[in-house]
Enzyme design. Structure first.
Site, PDB file in Angstrom:
ATOM      1  N   GLU A  31       0.858  -1.178   0.000  1.00  0.00           N
ATOM      2  CA  GLU A  31       0.000   0.000   0.000  1.00  0.00           C
ATOM      3  C   GLU A  31       0.897   1.232   0.000  1.00  0.00           C
ATOM      4  O   GLU A  31       1.854   1.280   0.773  1.00  0.00           O
ATOM      5  CB  GLU A  31      -0.908   0.029   1.233  1.00  0.00           C
ATOM      6  CG  GLU A  31      -1.897   1.201   1.155  1.00  0.00           C
ATOM      7  CD  GLU A  31      -2.888   1.256   2.323  1.00  0.00           C
ATOM      8  OE1 GLU A  31      -2.803   0.419   3.240  1.00  0.00           O
ATOM      9  OE2 GLU A  31      -3.731   2.150   2.292  1.00  0.00           O
TER      10      GLU A  31
ATOM     11  N   GLY B 249       3.109   2.271  10.670  1.00  0.00           N
ATOM     12  CA  GLY B 249       2.836   1.515  11.886  1.00  0.00           C
ATOM     13  C   GLY B 249       2.635   0.036  11.611  1.00  0.00           C
ATOM     14  O   GLY B 249       3.208  -0.821  12.279  1.00  0.00           O
TER      15      GLY B 249
ATOM     16  N   MET C  47       0.376  -2.929   8.559  1.00  0.00           N
ATOM     17  CA  MET C  47      -0.336  -3.074   7.291  1.00  0.00           C
ATOM     18  C   MET C  47      -1.269  -4.276   7.328  1.00  0.00           C
ATOM     19  O   MET C  47      -0.872  -5.365   7.733  1.00  0.00           O
ATOM     20  CB  MET C  47       0.701  -3.191   6.152  1.00  0.00           C
ATOM     21  CG  MET C  47       0.090  -3.322   4.788  1.00  0.00           C
ATOM     22  SD  MET C  47      -0.919  -1.865   4.361  1.00  0.00           S
ATOM     23  CE  MET C  47      -2.141  -2.627   3.320  1.00  0.00           C
ATOM     24  N   GLU C  48      -2.489  -4.059   6.842  1.00  0.00           N
ATOM     25  CA  GLU C  48      -3.582  -5.025   6.997  1.00  0.00           C
ATOM     26  C   GLU C  48      -3.656  -6.095   5.919  1.00  0.00           C
ATOM     27  O   GLU C  48      -4.744  -6.655   5.692  1.00  0.00           O
ATOM     28  CB  GLU C  48      -4.913  -4.258   7.025  1.00  0.00           C
ATOM     29  CG  GLU C  48      -5.333  -3.590   5.684  1.00  0.00           C
ATOM     30  CD  GLU C  48      -4.921  -2.133   5.528  1.00  0.00           C
ATOM     31  OE1 GLU C  48      -3.962  -1.716   6.209  1.00  0.00           O
ATOM     32  OE2 GLU C  48      -5.549  -1.426   4.733  1.00  0.00           O
ATOM     33  N   ASN C  49      -2.558  -6.431   5.228  1.00  0.00           N
ATOM     34  CA  ASN C  49      -2.576  -7.461   4.184  1.00  0.00           C
ATOM     35  C   ASN C  49      -3.463  -8.638   4.578  1.00  0.00           C
ATOM     36  O   ASN C  49      -3.389  -9.131   5.699  1.00  0.00           O
ATOM     37  CB  ASN C  49      -1.162  -7.979   3.957  1.00  0.00           C
ATOM     38  CG  ASN C  49      -0.150  -6.867   3.912  1.00  0.00           C
ATOM     39  OD1 ASN C  49      -0.272  -5.959   3.112  1.00  0.00           O
ATOM     40  ND2 ASN C  49       0.818  -6.902   4.814  1.00  0.00           N
TER      41      ASN C  49
ATOM     42  N   GLU D 121      -5.576  -2.894  12.532  1.00  0.00           N
ATOM     43  CA  GLU D 121      -5.312  -3.769  11.380  1.00  0.00           C
ATOM     44  C   GLU D 121      -6.331  -4.899  11.305  1.00  0.00           C
ATOM     45  O   GLU D 121      -6.777  -5.275  10.220  1.00  0.00           O
ATOM     46  CB  GLU D 121      -3.883  -4.330  11.428  1.00  0.00           C
ATOM     47  CG  GLU D 121      -2.779  -3.281  11.537  1.00  0.00           C
ATOM     48  CD  GLU D 121      -2.887  -2.135  10.551  1.00  0.00           C
ATOM     49  OE1 GLU D 121      -3.435  -2.335   9.451  1.00  0.00           O
ATOM     50  OE2 GLU D 121      -2.446  -1.013  10.886  1.00  0.00           O
TER      51      GLU D 121
ATOM     52  N   HIS E 144      -9.570  -3.654   9.828  1.00  0.00           N
ATOM     53  CA  HIS E 144      -9.499  -3.450   8.376  1.00  0.00           C
ATOM     54  C   HIS E 144     -10.016  -4.664   7.601  1.00  0.00           C
ATOM     55  O   HIS E 144     -10.403  -4.536   6.443  1.00  0.00           O
ATOM     56  CB  HIS E 144      -8.048  -3.201   7.948  1.00  0.00           C
ATOM     57  CG  HIS E 144      -7.667  -1.748   7.859  1.00  0.00           C
ATOM     58  ND1 HIS E 144      -8.493  -0.782   7.316  1.00  0.00           N
ATOM     59  CD2 HIS E 144      -6.517  -1.111   8.211  1.00  0.00           C
ATOM     60  CE1 HIS E 144      -7.858   0.382   7.347  1.00  0.00           C
ATOM     61  NE2 HIS E 144      -6.671   0.227   7.893  1.00  0.00           N
TER      62      HIS E 144
HETATM   63  C1  7ML Z   1      -3.069   4.338  11.718  1.00  0.00           C
HETATM   64  C2  7ML Z   1      -1.130   3.166   8.907  1.00  0.00           C
HETATM   65  C3  7ML Z   1      -0.494   3.627   7.738  1.00  0.00           C
HETATM   66  C4  7ML Z   1      -0.107   4.957   7.619  1.00  0.00           C
HETATM   67  C5  7ML Z   1      -1.618   1.733   8.981  1.00  0.00           C
HETATM   68  C6  7ML Z   1      -0.257   2.695   6.587  1.00  0.00           C
HETATM   69  C7  7ML Z   1      -2.735   1.391   8.022  1.00  0.00           C
HETATM   70  C8  7ML Z   1      -1.500   2.237   5.916  1.00  0.00           C
HETATM   71  C9  7ML Z   1      -2.208   1.085   6.601  1.00  0.00           C
HETATM   72  C10 7ML Z   1      -3.667   3.999  12.900  1.00  0.00           C
HETATM   73  C11 7ML Z   1      -3.173   2.958  13.643  1.00  0.00           C
HETATM   74  C12 7ML Z   1      -2.103   2.264  13.159  1.00  0.00           C
HETATM   75  C13 7ML Z   1      -1.508   2.612  11.972  1.00  0.00           C
HETATM   76  C14 7ML Z   1      -1.980   3.658  11.241  1.00  0.00           C
HETATM   77  C15 7ML Z   1      -1.338   4.074   9.970  1.00  0.00           C
HETATM   78  C16 7ML Z   1      -0.319   5.829   8.655  1.00  0.00           C
HETATM   79  C17 7ML Z   1      -0.931   5.402   9.822  1.00  0.00           C
HETATM   80  N1  7ML Z   1      -3.335   0.707   5.758  1.00  0.00           N
HETATM   81  O1  7ML Z   1      -3.417   0.255   8.480  1.00  0.00           O
HETATM   82  O2  7ML Z   1      -3.673   2.413   7.961  1.00  0.00           O
HETATM   83 ZN    ZN Z   2      -5.410   1.776   8.496  1.00  0.00          ZN
END
Ligand code: 7ML
Ligand code: ZN
Length: 888
Positions: free
Chosen positions: A130, A270, A272-274, A307, A310
């Site tokens: 992503e 942080g 990734m929800e793969n 995650e 998601h």
């Molecule tokens: C938000 C994430 C990303 C970017 C994680 C990457 C994600 C995209 C991913 C809240 C809690 C933990 C992580 C994030 C965050 C910036 C923040 N899809 O799951 O959104």
């Molecule tokens: Zn997210």
């Protein structure tokens, strides 16, 4: 030089994909420097596409192409396709029936310091796709509205890569000559390629099971490097808590038989929800009482929840295009916020979220990079994983929740899942579902998705003793943002309560309201620029408690006397507003002190704040974490947000003066509270123990301003004897941020004790970078040369460079500009290594217009230097150029 106009993408230009990819069979032959990827795609022309073409354009970056083959014929010759910097165009593909395209290419994971696509972290291979990372693995239709069934075979050396993981279920495996083996994974759910994942390495696994509400057994596995096996229990428990919560609150069950989490040390974000195979930054998995603080424990549970959630809000239902990012992120953040609130303290969680929104998202919304939660253009999508899309996005979902109520929201989410399961949809589809399920009109509310900027909500009150009415006039106004000069009024839910002079609840009875009944609390619907609300049957003038629970992401302006704020701090039954009254009281007092500093006058403290704090200190509180928040003053960054021209020195001096005075005048109370709550505990993570640590360490931080030998010994004793990281780090923080004879020794001891725990060493860097002591800049410079510092590790970069530039306004904004120059040097170095991380670091310079002319000039000069760097990445260019070009 880059041409920003040529590289911009617009929401209005969206068209459906010309081709669909139904099946993807991937084959990886692993090698650190030359991994071979072969992909077999089954495609067909999309019947919904109107484009008059018979060519197929696939996205691909940094790929070495080996071969292209159509329908298992002979390999295509160079005349039959065209390769560009970022695409592969195949000239003639079948238009009437499905066809098979086979592509072979190689990639170099070891050279991939951008950590997008397939890369090396320590000795492990892993992916991050992503938003547009899959195109760095192979040529593909890399867009979220192309959803396919994936089968993945991974082949590799048995010693280097004993564990081979991808999405879904393991369906086959086997041995090969030369000490090699292979595994095949099949994901039964259609998914966009940004949810693809592959992990290979020497990983150990802790395993558990979960039984869903319908009785299905799920295998849960967490993969980490061997030495981290003892830090996975909390993550596993958090995963089970998340699964139960989503069943209970949303009726959502997990859908595969296996759920895997992998923790990696090098990660841009942080987690990734793969699908079925989440990849996490180690920071959000690993915890042991002696290595992780209470707030780390809370964040781990929150991110694991995020995650996991998601899987329904993001994976089963995904985004049509990246402009819709807030569809999955805003909703999922709202879900993880509610989860954490339910697991810990609702009041504390709400305050923490609002604090972050107001210090960081409000700043973003007021600056050159302001954008709506659904942006309408971007150069680099990675720059739009912002506080606005995530945190303001969550606030917008929360407002819908407030408007329709918990039950209505559940009906709406049920309909959303029912209507769109398996689809790639838009923010509008989400709002439509909420509307249909609740029979309401969210037409005006939709403006929240399109309009940037933080609205200012102004409230005026007038009490009429003869009519026994209170008239409340509310008005809204949203400042211009880049590209949006005119703003339409928004639909703003304003939760409100009234208090009698003795602190008891006064009934809210609105005049001309169809629902005639009086209530303890009402939700006013502000839809016009200005609106008048009249409350009746009020025999005495009530005190107004407005915007309870922070019911909308706005800046509230209302004239309040210090006495009124002190009253609300004592009596408001709304936990958020009670805390907020204390913050405003402190904010007004500090504003007075700042004025003293700026006028070269001796600072004069208004005693009302001491009395108010004394009352808070003497109250018997159940929720000690909430108590600690009531005693916490607004941060320097929040105070800066409130000033027309930021004066970092005056803010620091004024705030320190207040802390010092409170410490002096309330020393006995702080000391007693410290002693009553100090225990040497390890491994206690119930709210009681967490609250005791939080209040105790808040007291320690006040007491440490007294420069008293006994207190210095107290903090040193706490540092030396602590059995948990919360207490050890809190002690070290006060030792390092105040003159203390043993500060160098404690820092050295801490480093030595934790030299093998990367996440603890991150704390060691961050703490020194955020210190307010005079030698901090020299320390930061020398830490850049510390053997443990590594510009290729994003956590390290954030700990040292991020903490210095974002959490140390006093030193970062040093008058001579050395902080700015230092940051620009690092951004330029990072630009080639890791553009995403580099671009995030620019944020400390984007607010240059908020400072005095001399600092403005210095900050601007560094932005200009960054922009003129050779080979500037799209990521850094977009942020830096928007910062410079925006006309206020
Ligand atoms: C938000 C994430 C990303 C970017 C994680 C990457 C994600 C995209 C991913 C809240 C809690 C933990 C992580 C994030 C965050 C910036 C923040 N899809 O799951 O959104
Ligand atoms: Zn997210």
């Amino acid at each position: 030089m880059r041409d920003p106009n040529q590289e911009k993408n617009y929401l209005k230009d969206y068209t459906v994909p010309d081709y669909l990819i139904h099946n993807v069979a991937l084959n990886f032959t692993l090698d650190e420097e030359c991994t071979v990827v072969s992909s077999r795609l089954t495609l067909s022309r999309n019947p919904a596409s109107k484009a008059l073409i018979n060519s197929l354009t696939l996205a691909g970056e940094n790929l070495k192409l080996l071969s292209v083959n159509l329908d298992d014929g002979t390999d295509l010759s160079k005349e039959q396709y065209l390769q560009t910097q970022d695409s592969l165009i195949i000239n003639n593909v079948p238009q009437q029936q499905a066809f098979v395209l086979c592509i072979e290419n190689t990639i170099n994971p070891k050279a991939n310091t951008a950590l997008e696509g397939l890369y090396l972290s320590n000795d492990m291979l892993c992916t991050q796709c992503e938003a547009e990372g899959f195109r760095k693995i192979t040529y593909f239709l890399d867009r979220p509205d192309v959803m396919s069934l994936f089968t993945t075979t991974i082949t590799g050396d048995k010693n280097r890569y004993p564990v081979l993981l991808s999405n879904g279920n393991k369906i086959a495996q086997g041995e090969l000559p030369d000490n090699r083996h292979w595994v095949t994974w099949e994901d039964p759910f259609n998914k966009p390629c940004y949810l693809f994942a592959l992990v290979a390495g020497q990983l150990e696994c802790i395993a558990d099971r979960f039984t869903t509400q319908s009785g299905r057994e799920i295998d849960l596995q967490i993969f980490v490097e061997k030495h981290d096996m003892d830090k996975c229990d909390h993550a596993m428990q958090s995963l089970k808590n998340s699964m139960i919560w989503d069943e209970q609150v949303y009726g959502r069950e997990y859908d595969l038989d296996l759920y895997m989490i992998v923790a990696v040390s090098h990660f841009n974000m942080g987690a990734m929800e793969n699908k079925g195979l989440n990849v996490f930054n180690t920071k959000f998995v690993l915890a042991r009482p002696d290595t992780a603080t209470d707030s780390d424990y809370e964040h781990i549970e929150g991110v694991i929840g995020h995650e996991y959630f998601h899987n329904w809000t993001g994976n089963r239902i995904t985004c049509r295009d990246w402009f819709q990012l807030s569809l999955k992120e805003g909703f999922t953040v709202f879900r993880d916020q509610e989860f954490t609130g339910d697991r810990t303290s609702k009041a504390v969680k709400r305050i923490e979220d609002v604090n972050m929104l107001r210090t960081r998202q409000f700043a973003e919304d007021a600056g050159p990079l302001a954008h709506p939660i659904r942006p309408d253009s971007y150069m680099e999508i990675n720059n739009f994983y912002t506080l606005t899309v995530y945190e303001k996005g969550a606030e917008v979902v929360r407002m819908i929740h407030t408007l329709v109520g918990a039950e209505g929201f559940r009906k709406g989410s049920n309909l959303y899942f029912e209507r769109h399961d398996g689809q790639a949809v838009t923010c509008d589809d989400f709002v439509n579902a909420m509307e249909s399920a609740n029979n309401i009109d969210l037409g005006q509310f939709r403006r929240w998705y399109a309009q940037a900027g933080t609205p200012v909500l102004t409230a005026h009150q007038h009490y009429d003793s003869t009519a026994q009415t209170l008239t409340l006039t509310l008005s809204q106004n949203c400042p211009a943002t880049p590209g949006q000069t005119h703003k339409e009024p928004l639909h703003i839910p304003v939760t409100l309560g009234l208090l009698h002079k003795d602190g008891s609840v006064a009934q809210c009875k609105l005049q001309d309201n169809a629902a005639k009944e009086a209530q303890n609390q009402v939700i006013l619907q502000l839809t016009q620029s200005e609106q008048v609300f009249v409350f009746e049957n009020l025999a005495e003038q009530p005190v107004v408690s407005i915007l309870r629970g922070f019911s909308a992401p706005v800046k509230l302006e209302m004239e309040r006397s210090l006495e009124e704020l002190a009253f609300l701090l004592s009596y408001d039954s709304d936990t958020f507003n009670r805390w907020e009254a204390g913050q405003q009281l402190a904010g007004q007092v500090i504003a007075g002190l700042i004025a003293d500093v700026q006028n070269d006058q001796k600072m004069q403290l208004n005693p009302i704040i001491v009395t108010a704090f004394k009352q808070v200190l003497e109250h018997a509180w159940d929720d000690l974490s909430y108590f600690a928040l009531l005693l916490s003053l607004p941060s320097e960054n929040y105070l800066a947000e409130q000033m027309p021209v930021v004066d970092v020195n005056a803010i620091h001096a004024a705030r320190e003066f207040l802390v010092q005075n409170l410490a002096e005048q309330l020393q006995p109370q702080f000391q007693a509270l410290y002693e009553n709550n100090h225990r040497d505990e390890s491994g206690q993570f119930d709210s009681g123990a967490i609250g005791r640590r939080r209040i105790k360490n808040t007291c320690l931080s006040y007491l440490s301003k007294l420069e008293n030998k006994d207190i210095q010994q107290l903090s040193q004793l706490q540092f030396n004897s602590a059995k948990n990281m919360t207490d050890q780090l809190a002690a070290l923080t006060v030792i390092v941020n105040n003159p203390h004879p043993a500060s160098q020794q404690c820092l050295a001891d801490f480093y030595h004790q934790w030299r093998t725990e990367a996440l603890v060493i991150d704390k060691w860097f961050a703490l020194q970078a955020a210190s307010n002591m005079p030698d901090t800049f020299a320390t930061v410079q020398s830490l850049m040369n510390h053997p443990a510092f590594d510009l290729k590790n994003p956590n390290r970069v954030r700990s040292l460079i991020g903490a210095f530039s974002q959490a140390n306004p006093l030193h970062f904004h040093a008058k001579n500009g050395q902080g700015y120059q230092f940051l620009a040097d690092q951004i330029i170095a990072l630009n080639t290594l890791n553009p995403q991380v580099a671009s995030r670091m620019v944020s400390a310079l984007t607010s240059w217009r908020r400072h005095d002319i001399s600092r403005q000039t210095l900050m601007k000069a560094q932005l200009e230097r960054i922009i003129s760097t050779e080979d500037i990445s799209k990521d850094v260019y977009e942020v830096a150029s928007k910062s410079l070009n925006y006309e206020a």
